[in-house]
Design a protein around this motif. Sequence first.
Motif, short mmCIF file in Angstrom:
data_model
loop_
_atom_site.label_atom_id
_atom_site.label_comp_id
_atom_site.label_asym_id
_atom_site.label_seq_id
_atom_site.Cartn_x
_atom_site.Cartn_y
_atom_site.Cartn_z
N SER A 78 49.14 0.47 -10.49
CA SER A 78 48.06 1.63 -10.18
C SER A 78 47.86 2.49 -11.73
CB SER A 78 48.28 2.57 -9.04
OG SER A 78 49.51 2.87 -9.16
N LYS A 79 46.75 2.90 -11.61
CA LYS A 79 46.57 3.91 -12.59
C LYS A 79 47.53 5.15 -12.66
CE LYS A 79 42.54 5.93 -12.75
NZ LYS A 79 41.15 6.63 -12.98
N LEU A 83 46.27 10.34 -15.13
CA LEU A 83 44.95 9.92 -15.35
C LEU A 83 43.92 10.22 -14.42
CD1 LEU A 83 45.67 6.65 -17.26
CD2 LEU A 83 45.23 8.98 -18.27
N ASN A 84 44.23 10.47 -13.28
CA ASN A 84 43.41 10.63 -12.11
C ASN A 84 42.91 12.24 -11.97
OD1 ASN A 84 43.19 8.10 -11.02
ND2 ASN A 84 44.91 8.42 -9.93
N ALA A 107 53.66 3.58 -11.81
CA ALA A 107 52.32 2.96 -11.89
C ALA A 107 52.31 1.47 -12.19
CB ALA A 107 51.73 3.85 -12.73
N SER A 108 53.12 1.32 -13.13
CA SER A 108 53.03 -0.27 -13.68
C SER A 108 53.83 -1.10 -12.84
CB SER A 108 53.50 -0.40 -15.10
OG SER A 108 54.91 -0.06 -15.05
N ILE A 136 47.04 -1.76 -16.38
CA ILE A 136 46.49 -1.03 -15.40
C ILE A 136 46.85 0.56 -15.27
CG2 ILE A 136 46.36 -0.96 -12.44
CD1 ILE A 136 44.69 -3.30 -13.87
N ALA A 137 48.25 0.85 -15.44
CA ALA A 137 48.79 2.01 -15.31
C ALA A 137 48.15 2.76 -16.80
CB ALA A 137 50.30 2.00 -15.74
N ASN A 139 44.97 2.68 -17.56
CA ASN A 139 43.62 2.44 -17.33
C ASN A 139 42.82 1.88 -18.41
OD1 ASN A 139 41.28 2.70 -15.74
ND2 ASN A 139 40.78 4.48 -16.86
N GLY A 159 43.38 5.43 -21.26
CA GLY A 159 42.59 6.18 -20.12
C GLY A 159 40.93 6.00 -20.26
N TYR A 161 38.55 3.33 -20.11
CA TYR A 161 38.20 2.05 -19.48
C TYR A 161 36.85 2.31 -19.12
CZ TYR A 161 38.15 -2.27 -16.86
OH TYR A 161 37.79 -3.42 -16.25
#
Length: 161
Positions: A78-79, A83-84, A107-108, A136-137, A139, A159, A161
């Motif tokens: 997940s990201k 970054l969220n 995250a990874s 993915i982590a 982004n 971050g 993407y």
Amino acid sequence: MTDYKKFNLKSFKGFIEIILDKKFRGKFNYSEIDSKIENILINETSKLSALSFYKVLHIIGDDFDKLCQAFFKGHTASKLESLNHNANKLDRLFSPLINSRKELSKASSIKETRLSELFKTRFDQLYAYEAFGLSIAANLKPSQLFDYFYGDGERPIIGLY
């Protein structure tokens, strides 16, 4: 953590075989392409290296990111949380740089001990599912990270993407 057995060499070979049959079966270069892929994968371990994964997908020639999404469907990465929650410009600028390895591990979907090994001395032993999880982590499109690690790609900006 991600179960590498879902994304191992055996499942990758099956995945590639389907693509080869759809895209190249009956064409004059089918056996040549199949042979190139076999030569890349011949010395692989069951975990499938990121470098071999990258080389094979480039031989296939389809959209790298779509192939990654299809093969790694169900991957638990997940990201990064930081970054969220980018509330302001200062936060957006520095947050990608100050994540802890613990956060990156979560995250990874790469165990912390394995991640430490990769950072210290074992980058050349990065597995395909790990590289995907890192993309993915961070982004990033998977192609951005794989091209940076194994091709001539530019250093991606985390971050964006």
